[in-house]
Design an enzyme around this catalytic site. Structure first.
Site, PDB file in Angstrom:
ATOM      1  N   GLY A 135      -8.460   8.719  14.566  1.00 54.89           N
ATOM      2  CA  GLY A 135      -8.203   7.414  15.170  1.00 54.89           C
ATOM      3  C   GLY A 135      -7.080   7.471  16.179  1.00 54.89           C
ATOM      4  N   ALA A 139       1.619  11.044  17.407  1.00 55.28           N
ATOM      5  CA  ALA A 139       2.431  11.530  16.293  1.00 55.28           C
ATOM      6  C   ALA A 139       3.802  10.860  16.230  1.00 55.28           C
ATOM      7  CB  ALA A 139       2.593  13.045  16.399  1.00 55.28           C
ATOM      8  N   LYS A 190     -13.521  12.802  22.878  1.00 53.87           N
ATOM      9  CA  LYS A 190     -12.643  11.933  23.674  1.00 53.87           C
ATOM     10  C   LYS A 190     -11.573  12.736  24.392  1.00 53.87           C
ATOM     11  CE  LYS A 190      -9.018  12.107  20.735  1.00 53.87           C
ATOM     12  NZ  LYS A 190      -7.587  12.322  20.991  1.00 53.87           N
ATOM     13  N   ASP A 243      -9.571   5.520  19.929  1.00 54.89           N
ATOM     14  CA  ASP A 243      -8.956   6.815  20.225  1.00 54.89           C
ATOM     15  C   ASP A 243      -9.135   7.181  21.696  1.00 54.89           C
ATOM     16  OD1 ASP A 243      -7.527   9.050  19.558  1.00 54.89           O
ATOM     17  OD2 ASP A 243      -9.064   9.957  18.298  1.00 54.89           O
ATOM     18  N   ASN A 255      -3.816  15.736  26.643  1.00 52.60           N
ATOM     19  CA  ASN A 255      -5.042  16.002  27.396  1.00 52.60           C
ATOM     20  C   ASN A 255      -5.014  15.287  28.747  1.00 52.60           C
ATOM     21  OD1 ASN A 255      -7.001  17.571  25.526  1.00 52.60           O
ATOM     22  ND2 ASN A 255      -6.117  15.996  24.215  1.00 52.60           N
TER      23      ASN A 255
END
Length: 316
Positions: A135, A139, A190, A243, A255
């Site tokens: 999900g 962090a 994703k 996400d 990313n």
């Protein structure tokens, strides 16, 4: 509250270890590097990945897998996807029989094209069950107890409830589902779309282009997930759309950062080497294309990003 082992001390593994220990668990956080473990023990923080978040008293780092797993009925795996099989193979003889294993890894294994829960099930044959946690979750925000909502997936309702009970906190809500395929494919693909979103940003193409990319990216990963047996509604939820939006638009997305740097002309090798954090989308792209070919699903954005990452096409 149970003993929990967190295998992997990157930013996500460390954040989960901090979260679980703040929720009342005794947590052992395993890292491959003894030097990092020594620094974490001394500083009571992860100096590489989350240097500004102090470890709770219940969190103890270790470089010994046997020590981490010795009395842990719940094990969280949070290593990079390309290292999951090797780490799981080393875990197998040390795992408590019947232990609940929670995969917090987003990716597809190169070559076999297996999802991470499948890789773990292959290697950890004495585990009780393997659940998936996924999900929209940076962090550092979870480690700082910022409100977060994720999905836990398992074919067993009892396992879903178990994970929800162990992980929930005032700042973390977990929604349950039986759609393991949809959750894992959404979490893996994703990342490739997020690299493309970084390209859009780096080229200065604007919000219209970004919105179009996210929307068509969602259609792309939904088509593949459904072809593999996932449920369309899963991809419209936290493990898909949620996400995807976070990773494509959030400034903390590694990313997205890779895509932005590629658009600015930096070589991929240089971009990847400049950070200790793993951008899973770089490795996932080719595996996703192979899955698309296996299931007869077109993945046009993924195909374009594969060409860019391989240096066959210019980002523009």
């Amino acid at each position: 509250m149970q003993q929990v082992a967190v295998i992997g001390s990157g930013s996500w593994g460390t954040a989960l270890a901090i979260h679980l220990s703040m929720s009342g668990h005794d947590v052992r956080l395993w890292a491959r590097d003894p030097g990092l473990v020594a620094e974490m023990a001394t500083r009571r923080a992860n100096p590489v990945y989350l240097p500004d978040v102090t470890f709770p008293e219940r969190l103890q780092p270790t470089a010994e897998l046997a020590e981490a797993l010795a009395t842990a009925p719940v094990v969280v795996v949070a290593v990079p996807s390309h290292g999951v099989r090797a780490v799981a193979r080393n875990m197998a003889p040390r795992l408590q029989p019947g232990a609940l294993v929670v995969s917090a890894v987003k990716g597809i294994e190169e070559g076999s094209l297996l999802r991470m829960s499948q890789v773990l099930s292959d290697e950890l044959t004495t585990a009780g069950d393997v659940a998936v946690l996924s999900g929209p979750s940076f962090a550092i925000e979870l480690a700082r107890c910022r409100p977060t909502a994720v999905v836990v997936a398992s074919s067993s309702p009892r396992t879903v409830e178990h994970v929800q009970g162990e992980f929930r906190a005032p700042w973390l809500r977990l929604y349950g589902t039986a759609d393991v395929i949809g959750v894992e494919i959404g979490g893996a693909l994703k990342n490739t779309i997020a690299i493309a979103a970084g390209v859009v940003e780096g080229l200065g193409q604007g919000h219209n282009a970004l919105a179009a990319l996210i929307t068509r990216g969602l259609a792309e990963l939904t088509r593949l997930a459904v072809a593999m047996g996932g449920q369309r509604e899963t991809l419209a939820g936290l493990a898909g759309l949620g996400d995807l939006v976070l990773t494509c638009t959030g400034s903390l997305s590694r990313n997205r950062h890779v895509g932005a740097e590629l658009a600015r002309g930096r070589p991929l090798g240089e971009v990847v080497a400049s950070t200790k954090m793993v951008a899973e989308g770089v490795r996932t792209t080719e595996a996703a294309l192979a899955l698309g070919a296996r299931y007869g699903v077109e993945l046009p954005i993924t195909a374009q990003m594969a060409d860019v990452l391989a240096g066959r096409r210019d980002p523009s």
